[in-house]
Design a protein around this motif. Structure first.
Motif, PDB file in Angstrom:
ATOM      1  N   GLU A  91       0.831  -1.213   0.000  1.00  0.00           N
ATOM      2  CA  GLU A  91       0.000   0.000   0.000  1.00  0.00           C
ATOM      3  C   GLU A  91       0.861   1.257   0.000  1.00  0.00           C
ATOM      4  O   GLU A  91       0.599   2.203  -0.741  1.00  0.00           O
ATOM      5  N   LYS A  92       1.885   1.273   0.833  1.00  0.00           N
ATOM      6  CA  LYS A  92       2.746   2.463   0.938  1.00  0.00           C
ATOM      7  C   LYS A  92       3.559   2.685  -0.336  1.00  0.00           C
ATOM      8  O   LYS A  92       3.722   3.818  -0.782  1.00  0.00           O
TER       9      LYS A  92
ATOM     10  N   GLU B 213       1.699   4.385  -3.050  1.00  0.00           N
ATOM     11  CA  GLU B 213       1.525   5.828  -2.872  1.00  0.00           C
ATOM     12  C   GLU B 213       2.610   6.637  -3.582  1.00  0.00           C
ATOM     13  O   GLU B 213       2.421   7.810  -3.850  1.00  0.00           O
TER      14      GLU B 213
ATOM     15  N   ARG C 260       3.473   6.248  -6.583  1.00  0.00           N
ATOM     16  CA  ARG C 260       2.897   6.435  -7.914  1.00  0.00           C
ATOM     17  C   ARG C 260       3.916   6.394  -9.058  1.00  0.00           C
ATOM     18  O   ARG C 260       3.830   7.158 -10.007  1.00  0.00           O
TER      19      ARG C 260
END
Length: 160
Positions: free
Chosen positions: A50-51, A54, A56
């Motif tokens: 998930e991190k 982030e 991207r």
């Protein structure tokens, strides 16, 4: 400290604590991001996924298998340690933390990424010179140009 048994492992300077291990290629630069996130907080695989999403750097989340392969490999190298967390609701989770050796590798990655940043900036300046026409040649690469470049890169990656 460098491990003489690892391919591409060499010292960057006369400092015995400097390590060039990060010069090796890592798929999608997962290793430095995992190590950096673990420096901030001990974590488990799905939280790391998930991190990392982030940041991207890619349109899709990182490959789950690649994250776990990297974690296992880094644990084998001594860069991270893990333990099972059986407390709390739900299934047990393997919690990872960075080791002092992992921090050395992270420092090496920071040096490597700084060098790559300079090279990428040079590339983009030259790219602009060839592809940005007229009075616009002094502007920075636009998001449209970057989108076109990313689209082309994605097509190339799918072919491979």
């Amino acid at each position: 400290m460098c491990n003489p048994n690892r391919k591409n492992c060499q010292e960057l300077s006369s400092d015995p604590n400097a390590c060039g291990c990060s010069e090796q290629k890592a798929p999608r630069l997962l290793q430095p991001f995992i190590l950096l996130l673990l420096k901030g907080k001990d974590s488990y695989g799905y939280e790391l996924i998930e991190k990392i999403s982030e940041f991207r750097f890619h349109d899709s989340p990182p490959d789950v298998g690649a994250i776990y392969r990297n974690l296992r490999g880094m644990e084998k190298e001594g860069w991270v340690k893990s333990k099972w967390d059986t407390k709390g609701a739900g299934p047990a989770k393997r919690i990872y933390r960075i080791t002092p050796q992992g921090e050395e590798i992270l420092h090496g990655w920071a040096i490597t990424l700084q060098k790559r940043k300079v090279s990428l900036e040079q590339f983009l300046r030259l790219y602009q010179r060839y592809y940005v026409k007229g009075n616009q040649s002094k502007r920075s690469v636009t998001s449209t140009t970057l989108t076109q470049m990313n689209s082309h890169q994605n097509r190339v990656e799918k072919k491979n």
